[in-house]
Design a protein around this motif. Structure first.
Motif, short mmCIF file in Angstrom:
data_model
loop_
_atom_site.label_atom_id
_atom_site.label_comp_id
_atom_site.label_asym_id
_atom_site.label_seq_id
_atom_site.Cartn_x
_atom_site.Cartn_y
_atom_site.Cartn_z
N THR A 18 0.84 -1.19 0.00
CA THR A 18 0.00 0.00 0.00
C THR A 18 0.87 1.24 0.00
O THR A 18 1.83 1.33 0.77
CB THR A 18 -0.91 0.02 1.25
OG1 THR A 18 -1.71 -1.15 1.27
CG2 THR A 18 -1.80 1.25 1.25
N ASN A 27 -3.89 0.74 -2.81
CA ASN A 27 -3.35 -0.61 -2.93
C ASN A 27 -2.80 -0.79 -4.32
O ASN A 27 -3.51 -0.60 -5.31
CB ASN A 27 -4.44 -1.65 -2.67
CG ASN A 27 -4.88 -1.68 -1.22
OD1 ASN A 27 -4.23 -1.09 -0.37
ND2 ASN A 27 -5.97 -2.36 -0.95
N ASN A 30 -2.14 -6.66 -4.82
CA ASN A 30 -2.92 -7.50 -3.91
C ASN A 30 -2.42 -8.94 -3.94
O ASN A 30 -3.18 -9.88 -4.16
CB ASN A 30 -4.39 -7.44 -4.30
CG ASN A 30 -4.99 -6.07 -4.03
OD1 ASN A 30 -4.82 -5.52 -2.95
ND2 ASN A 30 -5.65 -5.51 -5.01
#
Length: 217
Positions: A18, A27, A30
């Motif tokens: 992040t 973000n 992921n």
């Protein structure tokens, strides 16, 4: 090293990366992330799914790797901007660009394909931590040797490395060891025999010896 400038901090919580600015967060990856570093203006992210970069507000995957999934444990960038990639199960990788990638494995002398850390020792040599000892490799001569419990380490499982210019600090599963860099050389006194089985004899009968012994007993 973590990427930082006056406006942006980078954080990794192992599940995603992040970016946090003054007023918001974003973000950018992921995927579980274990390693962060920087090459020029690009943030490097080593994940369980390969190597990613972030530059100019864009996330991208690095190309050119062999067709296998990379589980990256550590990233190191040297003075020539080569990205050294430690992996879990795929050995060590030196990445310059998609057309210039070098893979180091068992055939090159690496004792294990599970690499935990890498550190330059001096101009020509670097040390690689594995779960089977410390691998010392000379970039100039292409020679290498293994440094492990027989040489004084308290465990063959290397967890972290640091270089203060004089000493190489070696984190292991059983504690910390420091070694003078200029004294890290191949051990000329290799054990003459390898013990594969231990027996003792009483009255003409042989029994397994379960007590631990060292190679020089």
């Amino acid at each position: 090293d973590l990427y930082y400038n006056s406006d942006i901090n980078v954080f990794s919580n192992y599940n995603f990366v992040t970016l946090v600015s003054n007023n918001s967060s974003k973000n950018i990856l992921n995927i579980r992330t274990y390693a962060l570093n920087q090459r020029n203006d690009t943030l490097l992210m080593g994940s369980t799914k390969g190597l990613y970069g972030y530059a100019n507000d864009t996330t991208f995957a690095f190309k050119g790797f062999k067709e296998f999934e990379l589980y990256i444990t550590k990233l190191y960038v040297d003075s020539l901007k080569t990205i050294w990639i430690c992996t879990d199960g795929k050995g060590l990788i030196a990445y310059r660009n998609s057309n210039d990638i070098k893979y180091f494995g068992i055939e090159d002398g690496l004792p294990s394909l599970n690499c935990s850390d890498i550190m330059h020792m001096d101009k020509d040599r670097f040390a690689v931590g594995t779960d089977k000892g410390l691998w010392i490799y000379n970039l100039k001569t292409k020679n290498s040797f293994l440094f492990n419990k027989l040489d004084g380490l308290n465990s063959n499982e290397i967890t972290a490395l640091a270089n203060d210019g004089e000493y190489l600090w070696i984190g292991t599963a059983k504690g910390l060891v420091k070694c003078k860099i200029d004294e890290l050389k191949p051990n000329p006194e290799i054990p003459f025999v390898e013990i594969t089985n231990k027996l003792y004899e009483i009255g003409g009968k042989f029994f397994d010896l379960t007590d631990r012994i060292s190679y020089n007993q």
